[in-house]
Enzyme design. Structure first.
Site, PDB file in Angstrom:
ATOM      1  N   GLY A  12       0.790  -1.232   0.000  1.00 20.70           N
ATOM      2  CA  GLY A  12       0.000   0.000   0.000  1.00 20.70           C
ATOM      3  C   GLY A  12       0.818   1.275   0.000  1.00 20.70           C
ATOM      4  O   GLY A  12       0.328   2.328   0.417  1.00 20.70           O
ATOM      5  N   SER A  13       2.046   1.229  -0.511  1.00 22.26           N
ATOM      6  CA  SER A  13       2.835   2.474  -0.525  1.00 22.26           C
ATOM      7  C   SER A  13       2.220   3.490  -1.485  1.00 22.26           C
ATOM      8  O   SER A  13       2.309   4.700  -1.249  1.00 22.26           O
ATOM      9  CB  SER A  13       4.304   2.203  -0.867  1.00 22.26           C
ATOM     10  N   ASN A  14       1.587   3.034  -2.552  1.00 21.01           N
ATOM     11  CA  ASN A  14       0.910   3.982  -3.459  1.00 21.01           C
ATOM     12  C   ASN A  14      -0.347   4.561  -2.816  1.00 21.01           C
ATOM     13  O   ASN A  14      -0.635   5.746  -2.967  1.00 21.01           O
ATOM     14  CB  ASN A  14       0.580   3.318  -4.795  1.00 21.01           C
ATOM     15  N   LYS A  65     -16.193 -14.406  -9.590  1.00 21.91           N
ATOM     16  CA  LYS A  65     -15.816 -12.986  -9.529  1.00 21.91           C
ATOM     17  C   LYS A  65     -17.045 -12.083  -9.380  1.00 21.91           C
ATOM     18  O   LYS A  65     -17.040 -11.124  -8.604  1.00 21.91           O
ATOM     19  CB  LYS A  65     -15.048 -12.627 -10.812  1.00 21.91           C
ATOM     20  N   MET A  90      -4.267  -7.207  -7.015  1.00 27.85           N
ATOM     21  CA  MET A  90      -3.750  -8.313  -7.814  1.00 27.85           C
ATOM     22  C   MET A  90      -4.835  -9.162  -8.479  1.00 27.85           C
ATOM     23  O   MET A  90      -4.671 -10.360  -8.661  1.00 27.85           O
ATOM     24  CB  MET A  90      -2.848  -9.205  -6.931  1.00 27.85           C
ATOM     25  N   ARG A  91      -5.950  -8.544  -8.835  1.00 24.87           N
ATOM     26  CA  ARG A  91      -7.021  -9.283  -9.518  1.00 24.87           C
ATOM     27  C   ARG A  91      -7.472  -8.512 -10.744  1.00 24.87           C
ATOM     28  O   ARG A  91      -7.493  -7.284 -10.720  1.00 24.87           O
ATOM     29  CB  ARG A  91      -8.245  -9.424  -8.605  1.00 24.87           C
ATOM     30  N   LEU A  92      -7.878  -9.271 -11.761  1.00 21.41           N
ATOM     31  CA  LEU A  92      -8.457  -8.617 -12.934  1.00 21.41           C
ATOM     32  C   LEU A  92      -9.848  -8.099 -12.569  1.00 21.41           C
ATOM     33  O   LEU A  92     -10.605  -8.777 -11.871  1.00 21.41           O
ATOM     34  CB  LEU A  92      -8.601  -9.624 -14.072  1.00 21.41           C
ATOM     35  N   ILE A  93     -10.168  -6.914 -13.055  1.00 24.27           N
ATOM     36  CA  ILE A  93     -11.498  -6.357 -12.812  1.00 24.27           C
ATOM     37  C   ILE A  93     -12.476  -7.028 -13.786  1.00 24.27           C
ATOM     38  O   ILE A  93     -12.203  -7.151 -14.978  1.00 24.27           O
ATOM     39  CB  ILE A  93     -11.468  -4.824 -13.040  1.00 24.27           C
ATOM     40  N   HIS A 109       1.041   0.706 -13.343  1.00 23.37           N
ATOM     41  CA  HIS A 109       1.784  -0.520 -13.645  1.00 23.37           C
ATOM     42  C   HIS A 109       3.271  -0.179 -13.779  1.00 23.37           C
ATOM     43  O   HIS A 109       3.618   0.795 -14.456  1.00 23.37           O
ATOM     44  CB  HIS A 109       1.253  -1.137 -14.943  1.00 23.37           C
TER      45      HIS A 109
HETATM   46  C1  GRF Z   1       3.242  -1.015  -7.601  1.00 16.43           C
HETATM   47  O1  GRF Z   1       4.544  -1.191  -8.092  1.00 16.43           O
HETATM   48  C2  GRF Z   1       2.253  -0.896  -8.731  1.00 16.43           C
HETATM   49  O2  GRF Z   1       2.810  -0.360  -9.887  1.00 16.43           O
HETATM   50  C3  GRF Z   1       1.853  -2.335  -8.972  1.00 16.43           C
HETATM   51  O3  GRF Z   1       1.839  -2.918  -7.706  1.00 16.43           O
HETATM   52  C4  GRF Z   1       2.761  -2.261  -6.853  1.00 16.43           C
HETATM   53  C5  GRF Z   1       2.048  -1.921  -5.579  1.00 16.43           C
HETATM   54  O4  GRF Z   1       2.907  -1.436  -4.591  1.00 16.43           O
HETATM   55  N1  GRF Z   1       0.595  -2.395  -9.682  1.00 16.43           N
HETATM   56  P1  GRF Z   1       2.322  -0.818  -3.238  1.00 16.43           P
HETATM   57  O5  GRF Z   1       1.428  -1.885  -2.607  1.00 16.43           O
HETATM   58  O6  GRF Z   1       1.547   0.413  -3.589  1.00 16.43           O
HETATM   59  O7  GRF Z   1       3.504  -0.534  -2.378  1.00 16.43           O
END
Ligand code: GRF
Length: 192
Positions: A12-14, A65, A90-93, A109
């Protein structure tokens, strides 16, 4: 103020970068829900620390799904969500969510799409020994990392890089680029 839901499966760093940008006044939006498919994901802890409600689910408890996406959709309605922001989900929508939120689902991505779609994009680029890779932000369609591209930025792969060093460089760019592009999108959509 645009109402966002962030979908994530891991660290969840993003999510954190987006939440911080909002707090710092650099992104005019609200995260009103985090959706997570893993009970042990650190993003759940981050959401709690930010006082943001979480909807967590375990996919294997549903027949398919559509089953869990219908429940997600209910939650999105309850919280008045306008945009779905994927951040390491980590799942396709599937068609249940795409049907209602088409063109309002955004993903990040870690490669210059269409190169290296799918899992471990950083590892794929590293193994391929390309000179540069990067970050792509795009709308989500039914494919794997195939939707219309909104923004892309390159990251060089330098002599002596390890995969970990490269990953760090890519993530630093992600944390800067994602809030910035989301801010632009939220501003644009304000007028539509
Ligand atoms: C990121 O590198 C993003 O590009 C990819 O998954 C990673 C998630 O990282 N889709 P975080 O969980 O936000 O740290």
């Amino acid at each position: 103020m645009r109402r966002l839901a962030v979908f994530a499966s891991g660290n969840g760093s993003n999510f954190q970068a987006i939440a911080d940008a909002i707090k710092e006044g650099n992104l005019e939006a609200d995260i009103c829900l985090v959706v997570c498919d893993r009970e042990d994901a650190y993003v759940m802890e981050r959401a709690r620390m930010e006082n943001i409600p979480v909807f967590s689910f375990s996919a294997k408890q549903y027949e398919n799904k559509a089953g869990y996406e219908r429940e997600i959709l209910d939650e999105l309605h309850i919280h008045g969500v306008e945009f779905i922001i994927l951040a390491g989900y980590m799942r396709l929508i599937g068609s249940t969510l795409l049907g209602e939120y088409s063109h309002r689902i955004v993903n990040i991505h870690p490669s210059l799409l269409p190169c290296f779609p799918g899992k471990d994009a950083i590892g794929q680029a590293f193994k391929a020994e390309v000179k540069e890779t990067g970050v792509t932000i795009h709308y989500v369609d039914e494919g794997m990392d195939t939707g219309p591209i909104i923004a892309q930025e390159a990251v060089p792969i330098l002599n002596g890089d390890t995969k970990d060093i490269l990953q760090k460089r890519i993530q630093e760019l992600e944390h800067e680029l994602y809030p910035k592009i989301l801010h632009q999108l939220c501003q644009e959509k304000q007028h539509t």
